[in-house]
Motif scaffolding. Sequence first.
Motif, mmCIF file in Angstrom:
data_model
loop_
_atom_site.group_PDB
_atom_site.id
_atom_site.type_symbol
_atom_site.label_atom_id
_atom_site.label_comp_id
_atom_site.label_asym_id
_atom_site.label_seq_id
_atom_site.Cartn_x
_atom_site.Cartn_y
_atom_site.Cartn_z
ATOM 1 N N LYS A 32 0.826 -1.204 0.000
ATOM 2 C CA LYS A 32 0.000 0.000 0.000
ATOM 3 C C LYS A 32 0.857 1.249 0.000
ATOM 4 O O LYS A 32 0.383 2.321 -0.215
ATOM 5 N N LYS A 33 2.136 1.093 0.265
ATOM 6 C CA LYS A 33 3.035 2.230 0.401
ATOM 7 C C LYS A 33 3.731 2.505 -0.918
ATOM 8 O O LYS A 33 4.126 1.587 -1.609
ATOM 9 N N GLY A 34 3.915 3.747 -1.264
ATOM 10 C CA GLY A 34 4.627 4.094 -2.487
ATOM 11 C C GLY A 34 6.090 3.724 -2.395
ATOM 12 O O GLY A 34 6.694 3.793 -1.344
ATOM 13 N N ALA A 35 6.702 3.322 -3.509
ATOM 14 C CA ALA A 35 8.075 2.855 -3.525
ATOM 15 C C ALA A 35 9.061 3.912 -3.052
ATOM 16 O O ALA A 35 10.082 3.602 -2.490
ATOM 17 N N LYS A 36 8.788 5.186 -3.275
ATOM 18 C CA LYS A 36 9.733 6.227 -2.911
ATOM 19 C C LYS A 36 9.622 6.622 -1.440
ATOM 20 O O LYS A 36 10.480 7.301 -0.922
ATOM 21 N N ALA A 37 8.576 6.229 -0.763
ATOM 22 C CA ALA A 37 8.371 6.672 0.608
ATOM 23 C C ALA A 37 9.231 5.896 1.608
ATOM 24 O O ALA A 37 10.068 6.463 2.269
ATOM 25 N N PHE A 38 9.034 4.618 1.750
ATOM 26 C CA PHE A 38 9.706 3.854 2.788
ATOM 27 C C PHE A 38 10.828 3.037 2.172
ATOM 28 O O PHE A 38 10.609 2.304 1.232
ATOM 29 N N VAL A 39 12.054 3.165 2.707
ATOM 30 C CA VAL A 39 13.167 2.486 2.064
ATOM 31 C C VAL A 39 13.989 1.562 2.949
ATOM 32 O O VAL A 39 14.716 0.725 2.436
ATOM 33 N N HIS A 40 13.932 1.664 4.265
ATOM 34 C CA HIS A 40 14.779 0.820 5.110
ATOM 35 C C HIS A 40 14.025 0.333 6.350
ATOM 36 O O HIS A 40 13.500 1.140 7.108
ATOM 37 N N LEU A 41 14.022 -0.988 6.522
ATOM 38 C CA LEU A 41 13.374 -1.620 7.670
ATOM 39 C C LEU A 41 14.338 -2.639 8.257
ATOM 40 O O LEU A 41 14.809 -3.530 7.550
ATOM 41 N N ASN A 42 14.638 -2.515 9.549
ATOM 42 C CA ASN A 42 15.535 -3.456 10.207
ATOM 43 C C ASN A 42 14.725 -4.340 11.143
ATOM 44 O O ASN A 42 14.187 -3.872 12.141
ATOM 45 N N LEU A 43 14.642 -5.627 10.788
ATOM 46 C CA LEU A 43 13.944 -6.619 11.612
ATOM 47 C C LEU A 43 14.918 -7.671 12.146
ATOM 48 O O LEU A 43 14.524 -8.774 12.495
ATOM 49 N N SER A 44 16.186 -7.338 12.209
ATOM 50 C CA SER A 44 17.209 -8.278 12.659
ATOM 51 C C SER A 44 16.976 -8.716 14.108
ATOM 52 O O SER A 44 16.474 -7.949 14.930
ATOM 53 N N PHE A 45 17.365 -9.957 14.380
ATOM 54 C CA PHE A 45 17.331 -10.517 15.727
ATOM 55 C C PHE A 45 15.953 -10.440 16.377
ATOM 56 O O PHE A 45 15.796 -10.035 17.525
ATOM 57 N N ASN A 46 14.941 -10.822 15.617
ATOM 58 C CA ASN A 46 13.582 -10.990 16.130
ATOM 59 C C ASN A 46 13.228 -12.466 15.980
ATOM 60 O O ASN A 46 14.123 -13.310 16.041
ATOM 61 N N ALA A 47 11.982 -12.784 15.777
ATOM 62 C CA ALA A 47 11.556 -14.172 15.591
ATOM 63 C C ALA A 47 10.966 -14.363 14.199
ATOM 64 O O ALA A 47 9.962 -15.041 14.022
ATOM 65 N N VAL A 48 11.584 -13.738 13.211
ATOM 66 C CA VAL A 48 11.112 -13.842 11.832
ATOM 67 C C VAL A 48 11.483 -15.224 11.297
ATOM 68 O O VAL A 48 12.612 -15.673 11.468
ATOM 69 N N GLY A 49 10.522 -15.892 10.665
ATOM 70 C CA GLY A 49 10.746 -17.224 10.133
ATOM 71 C C GLY A 49 10.702 -17.252 8.619
ATOM 72 O O GLY A 49 10.879 -16.235 7.947
ATOM 73 N N GLU A 50 10.439 -18.430 8.095
ATOM 74 C CA GLU A 50 10.449 -18.653 6.645
ATOM 75 C C GLU A 50 9.450 -17.771 5.896
ATOM 76 O O GLU A 50 9.758 -17.252 4.825
ATOM 77 N N LYS A 51 8.238 -17.584 6.446
ATOM 78 C CA LYS A 51 7.235 -16.765 5.733
ATOM 79 C C LYS A 51 7.704 -15.322 5.590
ATOM 80 O O LYS A 51 7.570 -14.723 4.523
ATOM 81 N N GLY A 52 8.246 -14.766 6.653
ATOM 82 C CA GLY A 52 8.761 -13.395 6.594
ATOM 83 C C GLY A 52 9.921 -13.281 5.622
ATOM 84 O O GLY A 52 10.020 -12.325 4.847
ATOM 85 N N ALA A 53 10.798 -14.276 5.655
ATOM 86 C CA ALA A 53 11.940 -14.283 4.736
ATOM 87 C C ALA A 53 11.468 -14.410 3.294
ATOM 88 O O ALA A 53 12.004 -13.746 2.395
ATOM 89 N N GLN A 54 10.473 -15.244 3.052
ATOM 90 C CA GLN A 54 9.945 -15.397 1.693
ATOM 91 C C GLN A 54 9.329 -14.096 1.190
ATOM 92 O O GLN A 54 9.460 -13.753 0.018
ATOM 93 N N GLU A 55 8.668 -13.349 2.065
ATOM 94 C CA GLU A 55 8.105 -12.056 1.671
ATOM 95 C C GLU A 55 9.225 -11.078 1.310
ATOM 96 O O GLU A 55 9.120 -10.329 0.335
ATOM 97 N N ALA A 56 10.321 -11.106 2.072
ATOM 98 C CA ALA A 56 11.471 -10.245 1.758
ATOM 99 C C ALA A 56 12.081 -10.642 0.414
ATOM 100 O O ALA A 56 12.441 -9.782 -0.393
ATOM 101 N N VAL A 57 12.172 -11.941 0.149
ATOM 102 C CA VAL A 57 12.698 -12.419 -1.139
ATOM 103 C C VAL A 57 11.764 -11.994 -2.270
ATOM 104 O O VAL A 57 12.219 -11.552 -3.333
ATOM 105 N N ARG A 58 10.458 -12.081 -2.045
ATOM 106 C CA ARG A 58 9.497 -11.655 -3.077
ATOM 107 C C ARG A 58 9.736 -10.196 -3.443
ATOM 108 O O ARG A 58 9.714 -9.819 -4.611
ATOM 109 N N MET A 59 10.020 -9.389 -2.438
ATOM 110 C CA MET A 59 10.280 -7.983 -2.707
ATOM 111 C C MET A 59 11.590 -7.798 -3.467
ATOM 112 O O MET A 59 11.685 -6.964 -4.357
ATOM 113 N N LEU A 60 12.610 -8.591 -3.118
ATOM 114 C CA LEU A 60 13.891 -8.526 -3.820
ATOM 115 C C LEU A 60 13.736 -8.875 -5.296
ATOM 116 O O LEU A 60 14.424 -8.331 -6.148
#
Length: 191
Positions: free
Chosen positions: A132-160
Amino acid sequence: TSSVFEELVQLLNVSQIENLTLEENPLEDGALFAKLVEGKSPLLTLSLQSNGIRDEDAAKLLSSLKSNGKLLALNMSKNDLGSESIQAFSAAMKGNTTLTALDLSRNRIGDDDAVALLTELSPPEAGGKKGKKGAKAFVHLNLSFNAVGEKGAQEAVRMLEGDDPESLKVMLKGHKFGEDISAKLKAGGLI
């Protein structure tokens, strides 16, 4: 403590201060942090790392972002944020077009929370299906060292793998993923 904090907020509202670091300063009423970004706050960056901020306090702070038109970067790492904070952040981003960086590392953010947040922040696909967010608005999100699993990682890969892989950079260090996902995340510089 709250009266000193109130004085700080009043001073901030009449000052030229654009960058504020209040780390390791827990308050009995963590909701007071919301006053830092309310109204005509001059802040461009705010770091609230290691303040013991809980979901209910973060919700008040994050709802203040809806009307904040200046803050570019917010560091809320090393607090006690989980699902309620992610829901509040998603709601706040619907009314905020200036925040470009958010550090939520070392909190309690789970896999479903990461997927919801990444979906909210990702640029729309052709046809406008995801994001829902425009590509130019939000550019950096740090979710390191949380409890992110395969689904979250797959969503990040989809974005990549999307049309504009540079539109949202997501850091996911400190998580264990399967070999295939890990290889894709490493190739994209996310872990």
